[in-house]
Scaffold this motif. Structure first.
Motif, PDB file in Angstrom:
ATOM      1  N   TYR A 176      -6.039   1.579  15.047  1.00  0.00           N
ATOM      2  CA  TYR A 176      -5.599   1.102  13.745  1.00  0.00           C
ATOM      3  C   TYR A 176      -5.957   2.178  12.723  1.00  0.00           C
ATOM      4  CZ  TYR A 176      -5.173  -3.408  16.064  1.00  0.00           C
ATOM      5  OH  TYR A 176      -4.801  -4.425  16.907  1.00  0.00           O
ATOM      6  N   ALA A 177      -4.956   2.674  11.996  1.00  0.00           N
ATOM      7  CA  ALA A 177      -5.168   3.867  11.164  1.00  0.00           C
ATOM      8  C   ALA A 177      -4.579   3.691   9.772  1.00  0.00           C
ATOM      9  CB  ALA A 177      -4.544   5.093  11.838  1.00  0.00           C
ATOM     10  N   ILE A 178      -5.235   4.362   8.812  1.00  0.00           N
ATOM     11  CA  ILE A 178      -4.750   4.449   7.433  1.00  0.00           C
ATOM     12  C   ILE A 178      -4.732   5.921   7.054  1.00  0.00           C
ATOM     13  CG2 ILE A 178      -5.165   3.829   5.020  1.00  0.00           C
ATOM     14  CD1 ILE A 178      -6.644   1.372   5.967  1.00  0.00           C
ATOM     15  N   GLY A 179      -3.595   6.399   6.555  1.00  0.00           N
ATOM     16  CA  GLY A 179      -3.456   7.809   6.189  1.00  0.00           C
ATOM     17  C   GLY A 179      -3.112   7.981   4.722  1.00  0.00           C
ATOM     18  N   ARG A 180      -3.828   8.860   4.055  1.00  0.00           N
ATOM     19  CA  ARG A 180      -3.597   9.119   2.628  1.00  0.00           C
ATOM     20  C   ARG A 180      -2.982  10.499   2.447  1.00  0.00           C
ATOM     21  NH1 ARG A 180      -7.682   7.020  -1.667  1.00  0.00           N
ATOM     22  NH2 ARG A 180      -6.479   5.217  -0.981  1.00  0.00           N
ATOM     23  N   SER A 235       0.830  -1.202   0.000  1.00  0.00           N
ATOM     24  CA  SER A 235       0.000   0.000   0.000  1.00  0.00           C
ATOM     25  C   SER A 235       0.870   1.260   0.000  1.00  0.00           C
ATOM     26  CB  SER A 235      -0.923   0.005   1.226  1.00  0.00           C
ATOM     27  OG  SER A 235      -1.634   1.218   1.286  1.00  0.00           O
ATOM     28  N   SER A 236       0.442   2.244  -0.794  1.00  0.00           N
ATOM     29  CA  SER A 236       1.123   3.544  -0.794  1.00  0.00           C
ATOM     30  C   SER A 236       0.576   4.459   0.293  1.00  0.00           C
ATOM     31  CB  SER A 236       0.968   4.222  -2.160  1.00  0.00           C
ATOM     32  OG  SER A 236      -0.409   4.429  -2.463  1.00  0.00           O
ATOM     33  N   ASP A 237      -0.498   4.034   0.985  1.00  0.00           N
ATOM     34  CA  ASP A 237      -1.049   4.792   2.106  1.00  0.00           C
ATOM     35  C   ASP A 237      -0.326   4.392   3.388  1.00  0.00           C
ATOM     36  OD1 ASP A 237      -2.885   6.004   0.472  1.00  0.00           O
ATOM     37  OD2 ASP A 237      -4.470   4.556   0.882  1.00  0.00           O
ATOM     38  N   LEU A 238      -0.244   5.348   4.310  1.00  0.00           N
ATOM     39  CA  LEU A 238       0.346   5.057   5.614  1.00  0.00           C
ATOM     40  C   LEU A 238      -0.578   4.122   6.392  1.00  0.00           C
ATOM     41  CD1 LEU A 238       1.498   8.632   6.731  1.00  0.00           C
ATOM     42  CD2 LEU A 238       2.807   6.915   5.475  1.00  0.00           C
ATOM     43  N   MET A 239      -0.022   3.045   6.944  1.00  0.00           N
ATOM     44  CA  MET A 239      -0.771   2.141   7.808  1.00  0.00           C
ATOM     45  C   MET A 239       0.003   1.989   9.105  1.00  0.00           C
ATOM     46  SD  MET A 239      -2.094  -0.890   5.283  1.00  0.00           S
ATOM     47  CE  MET A 239      -3.225  -0.558   3.932  1.00  0.00           C
ATOM     48  N   ASP A 240      -0.739   2.027  10.223  1.00  0.00           N
ATOM     49  CA  ASP A 240      -0.033   1.882  11.494  1.00  0.00           C
ATOM     50  C   ASP A 240      -0.971   1.383  12.566  1.00  0.00           C
ATOM     51  OD1 ASP A 240      -1.026   4.128  13.417  1.00  0.00           O
ATOM     52  OD2 ASP A 240      -0.715   5.173  11.515  1.00  0.00           O
ATOM     53  N   VAL A 241      -0.351   0.898  13.647  1.00  0.00           N
ATOM     54  CA  VAL A 241      -1.037   0.555  14.887  1.00  0.00           C
ATOM     55  C   VAL A 241      -0.338   1.349  15.980  1.00  0.00           C
ATOM     56  CG1 VAL A 241      -1.730  -1.268  16.467  1.00  0.00           C
ATOM     57  CG2 VAL A 241      -1.475  -1.780  14.019  1.00  0.00           C
TER      58      VAL A 241
END
Length: 664
Positions: free
Chosen positions: A265-269, A175-181
């Motif tokens: 749990y987050a996804i950032g574009r 994924s090109s989006d930021l993913m994090d916990v």
């Protein structure tokens, strides 16, 4: 278990005990079927015609020997219950017969003489045994099937979990989006590779810090507020903040996040380029609107200035030649052009929400009723004017003069939309907007309002025209027949009054313009018809005039002196302060708001510090929000807007000097 599984197959040659046994069984309510030889018996069993075997011992050695071979080839019948009719013996049975009976296993042996009850009891016992065998086999088969299904389900579940895990891992990696916990304190527990690709930070660096260390300082407070919402169980959708990359630049990130088991749990574009593009588009649209606005203003003002300058030039020529008979006509022409310019300026200020409004309780029905006759004369005989005024209409908090101007503009627009004539209907009603309705009207605050509907039966507007109807200088009229500021002025007036204006129209079906104005809780003031005003005279009072525009200052001073006042003039606050601090008499301070250096409001503070009871009249041609009847005005202060009719100015000055003016 079917009925055929409880049927008794009797194996006996004709004429032996088998016939008797068959009849006894039938008489006892049991179904029996005779088989004369082994072939018939096997055929019946293959057909599923029976589940219990009754045979004579004499057949076991020669006949059942072959049956035993058949049983070995058909394991399904290995548990077949067998009832054997045997002769009474003293010694052991023949070896082969005993071997065969032992092999069959489920055998009931009846020795002669056998009575009917014994035979029936044995047969029923064999049937019960058959049932137990069937139930046990059925349960065993069900358990085996369940075990097989469970093994298959486990294998399938493991495979699906493995596939989903692989898919998640691929998305996490690609994924090109930021993913994090992260936890509730903001410490990152896991990040994907996009963090490094987008921001330049390595995974160990990110896991060693709190992500708030990367958030723009201006965005920390809203980010913490959003985290508290997540902590309370809410889900984040399209929350934006800025993250610092390794090179020091900030990226605009739009977040979607969800809480789970104490973590987030987050996804950032990354929307940095998108926001830059939107800003560039807005700037382009703004510059286009400014170009259109200035072009329209220049066109209209040039026309009006031509009327003023041309008339004044002709007046000068006629006066020099002592030809005075045409001078009044040129004076009227110059005044008409100047008034048109003043009207255009007022519409521009209304559109920009910069005009000075006198907001007070207003009887809207009274305004409409007072305009009804004027509208009839203005619209002409081919337009029928109707009013439908709510008898219990609330008072509105608005500027009555601006409302009159807006109503006349709407009426004239309606007339132009009905070239062949038609009907104009003006209706008033009370409206209460809830939160949902109010949001649909560009953020109008929920509450009570007065709605004025101006409906015509004209040509209507297309959907494309409706989108532009409130734009400045947009008009569907021929060149030279409209400035295009009428509806934009009404829009600005409504918004500045904390109201709204909407339009509904379809081609060929007419138009309804709805002006929404806030309710005023106090009783409305009566609206009186305007009368010709006479400038009241002064009685030697002193007015300190502070105006940086020399021409305006000269005219005001001349008028004041003509009316019997003593005028002191100053071009700035610095020039005015010595007069204020001096011992000379000053009855009124008249100051422009927009002075160079210290502005008029600041000058008023200085004046009040040395002359606490001094009355102050502000003059402005460009009223900021603070100057629009709010905290800007204090006790014994008032405001007038340029350009003004000198009779109105003289009346306001007289009222203030005589003490009629009070805190607004």
């Amino acid at each position: 278990m079917s009925a055929s599984d409880e049927r008794i197959l009797v194996l006996a040659p004709r004429g032996r005990d088998g016939d008797v046994a068959t009849r006894v069984l039938a008489a006892g309510g049991l179904e029996a079927l005779a088989c004369l030889d082994l072939a018939a018996l096997c055929a019946r069993l293959d057909e599923g015609a029976g589940g219990v075997l009754l045979t004579e011992e004499a057949l076991t050695v020669d006949g059942l020997d072959r049956f035993l071979d058949w049983i070995d080839r058909q394991p399904i019948w290995s548990d077949l219950p067998v009832v054997v009719l045997a002769s009474k013996r003293v010694g052991p049975r023949p070896g082969r017969a005993a071997e065969i009976l032992d092999h069959l296993g489920n055998v009931i042996l009846l020795e002669r003489p056998i009575n009917a009850e014994t035979l029936l009891s044995a047969a029923r016992s064999a049937i019960r045994g058959r049932r137990r065998q069937y139930q046990a086999r059925t349960m065993l088969e069900a358990e085996e099937r369940a075990a097989t299904d469970l093994r298959h389900l486990n294998e399938t579940l493991e495979q699906r979990v493995a596939e989903r895990t692989a898919e998640r891992d691929r998305m996490w990696r690609l994924s090109s989006d930021l993913m994090d916990v992260c936890n509730i304190e903001g410490r990152l527990l896991a990040v994907n590779h996009a963090w490094t690709a987008m921001l330049g930070w390595t995974e160990p660096e990110l896991l060693a810090l709190n992500f708030l260390d990367l958030v723009h300082p201006d965005d920390i407070a809203p980010t913490l507020a959003e985290m508290r919402k997540l902590e309370d169980g809410a889900m984040t959708l399209r929350f934006e903040n800025r993250f610092r990359s390794r090179d020091g630049a900030y990226r605009q990130i739009s977040w979607t996040a969800s809480p789970e088991a104490g973590n987030f749990y987050a996804i950032g574009r990354d929307i940095t380029e998108q926001r830059a593009t939107e800003d560039a588009l807005r700037q382009s649209q703004k510059m286009e609107a400014i170009g259109q606005l200035t072009g329209g203003i220049a066109h209209d003002f040039n026309n009006m200035l031509a009327g003023v300058v041309g008339s004044l030039d002709l007046m000068r020529r006629r006066i020099a030649a002592n030809e005075m008979e045409r001078v009044p006509r040129y004076l009227d022409a110059a005044m008409t052009s100047a008034q048109r310019a003043a009207g255009l300026t007022a519409r521009l200020l209304a559109f920009g929400r910069r005009q000075s409004l006198d907001l007070k309780a207003t009887d809207v029905n009274g305004v409409v009723a007072g305009l009804e006759e004027l509208m009839r004369r203005t619209l002409g005989e081919n337009v029928l004017v109707e009013t439908r005024l709510a008898p219990d209409l609330w008072p509105s908090r608005t500027d009555a003069n601006q409302l009159e101007s807006a109503m006349l503009n709407l009426a004239i627009n309606a007339r132009d939309a009905m070239p062949e004539g038609g009907r104009l209907t003006v209706a008033t009603r009370n409206r209460t907007f809830g939160a949902t309705e109010a949001r649909q009207l560009e953020g109008l605050a929920p509450g009570d309002y007065i709605q004025i509907d101006v409906a015509d039966t004209g040509i209507g507007m297309s959907a494309q025209t409706l989108k532009k109807v409130f734009e400045p200088f947009f008009t569907t009229k021929p060149v030279g027949q409209g400035t295009g500021l009428g509806l934009s002025m009404i829009y600005g007036f409504a918004k500045q009054s904390n109201g709204h204006v909407t339009v509904k129209s379809r081609e060929g079906e007419g138009t309804v313009m709805s002006l929404v104005l806030p309710r005023f809780a106090e009783p409305a003031e009566a609206i009186e018809d305007g009368e010709d005003m006479q400038a009241p005279k002064g009685d030697g009072e002193t007015v300190l005039v502070v105006e940086d525009e020399a021409l305006v200052r000269m005219l005001v001073v001349d008028v004041l002196e003509d009316l019997g006042y003593r005028a002191i003039e100053a071009a700035s606050a610095d020039e005015a302060i010595p007069y204020l601090k001096g011992d000379g008499r000053i009855d009124l301070l008249m100051t422009d708001v927009g002075l160079p250096g210290m502005n008029g409001r600041q000058l008023a503070e200085v004046a009040r510090s040395v002359r606490p009871e001094l009355k102050i009249l502000f003059v402005t041609g460009y009223a900021e929000k603070a100057a629009v009847r709010g905290d800007f005005l204090g006790d014994r202060m008032d405001i007038v807007t340029k350009p003004f009719v000198f009779e109105s100015l003289a009346t306001k000055i007289r009222e203030m000097i005589e003490g009629d003016a009070s805190a607004a």
